[in-house]
Design an enzyme around this catalytic site. Sequence first.
Site, short mmCIF file in Angstrom:
data_model
loop_
_atom_site.label_atom_id
_atom_site.label_comp_id
_atom_site.label_asym_id
_atom_site.label_seq_id
_atom_site.Cartn_x
_atom_site.Cartn_y
_atom_site.Cartn_z
N SER A 110 0.82 -1.21 0.00
CA SER A 110 0.00 0.00 0.00
C SER A 110 0.86 1.27 0.00
O SER A 110 0.50 2.26 -0.64
CB SER A 110 -0.95 -0.02 1.20
OG SER A 110 -0.23 -0.15 2.40
N ASP A 120 10.68 1.03 -1.73
CA ASP A 120 9.72 0.01 -1.30
C ASP A 120 9.38 0.20 0.18
O ASP A 120 10.14 0.83 0.93
CB ASP A 120 10.34 -1.39 -1.52
CG ASP A 120 9.30 -2.51 -1.45
OD1 ASP A 120 8.11 -2.23 -1.28
OD2 ASP A 120 9.71 -3.67 -1.58
N ALA A 157 8.00 -1.67 3.99
CA ALA A 157 8.47 -2.78 4.83
C ALA A 157 7.42 -3.05 5.90
O ALA A 157 6.57 -2.20 6.18
CB ALA A 157 9.80 -2.43 5.49
N LYS A 209 10.17 -7.99 5.39
CA LYS A 209 9.29 -7.68 4.27
C LYS A 209 8.55 -8.94 3.84
O LYS A 209 8.86 -10.03 4.29
CB LYS A 209 10.11 -7.13 3.09
CG LYS A 209 10.66 -5.73 3.35
CD LYS A 209 11.33 -5.11 2.13
CE LYS A 209 10.58 -5.23 0.86
NZ LYS A 209 9.18 -4.74 0.91
N GLU A 213 11.07 -8.65 -4.69
CA GLU A 213 11.55 -7.42 -4.02
C GLU A 213 13.03 -7.54 -3.70
O GLU A 213 13.80 -6.59 -3.88
CB GLU A 213 10.75 -7.20 -2.73
CG GLU A 213 9.29 -6.80 -3.00
CD GLU A 213 8.43 -6.73 -1.75
OE1 GLU A 213 7.41 -6.05 -1.80
OE2 GLU A 213 8.77 -7.38 -0.74
C1 5RP Z 1 5.20 -6.69 0.21
C2 5RP Z 1 6.01 -5.97 1.20
C3 5RP Z 1 5.53 -4.62 1.64
O1 5RP Z 1 6.53 -3.70 1.44
C4 5RP Z 1 5.18 -4.67 3.10
O2 5RP Z 1 4.24 -5.72 3.31
C5 5RP Z 1 4.59 -3.35 3.58
O3 5RP Z 1 3.32 -3.17 3.02
P1 5RP Z 1 2.47 -1.87 3.27
O4 5RP Z 1 3.18 -0.74 2.61
O5 5RP Z 1 1.15 -2.20 2.63
O6 5RP Z 1 2.34 -1.67 4.76
O7 5RP Z 1 7.03 -6.40 1.66
O8 5RP Z 1 5.70 -7.97 -0.03
#
Ligand code: 5RP
Length: 222
Positions: free
Chosen positions: A34, A85, A87, A98, A107
């Site tokens: 997200s 990205d 985490a 992650k 990733e």
């Molecule tokens: C996806 C990931 C995302 O970076 C992690 O889950 C964080 O997600 P969000 O930004 O929705 O909190 O590793 O595989």
Amino acid sequence: MTQDEMKKAVAQAAVELIRSRLSADSIVGVGTGSTANFFIDALAELKHLFDGAVASSEATAERLKGHGIPVYDLNSVSGLDLYIDGADEFDAGLNLVKGGGGALTREKIVAAAAKEFVCIVDASKRVDVLGAFPLPVEVIPMARSLVARELVKLGGQPELREGFVTDNGNLILDVYNLEIREPKALEAELNNIVGVVTNGLFARRGADVVLMGTENGVEKVL
Ligand code: 5RP
């Protein structure tokens, strides 16, 4: 401020951070989740300033293409200057957990290809010790039980992520109960289990900088 507002603020801050580094031939590595989605939406405003992106998941590729941003296969580019990205957790050493979205393997590949990894998170992701968030481990389907037994020997409590198949056609075991005091060592140990594709610890190649959205604005953690 809601969690989503913090995610949006940090995504915008990441775009501001990288804006001056974009040029007509730049290709940006883009993560999944997200927070990454907010980043993609903000990045789209700058699409005239760079060439395209490498995506860490099919979902991210679709979102990028939806904004008219060209998506390249990693094999067709010689390397990336930047990977952005989210985490699920980060610690003071900028080690990450992650894979909450299940995209950990791609990733990790895109992060490995990038000179700099900018991690974008809201304040809820900061922890003293990694492991409260269950650690995702991507496994080859036929090795699911074998790997699960090995994870139990390491003190973890693996649970199959029901109804989920990764973009690579594999399964995810979410491992509860780990208190990760030596993330680099555990990352290597888990990757040594036969049948593991990769695990969600990003410690050997952690983040270079974390931008963290808080109630009081965006903090840069180095
Ligand atoms: C996806 C990931 C995302 O970076 C992690 O889950 C964080 O997600 P969000 O930004 O929705 O909190 O590793 O595989």
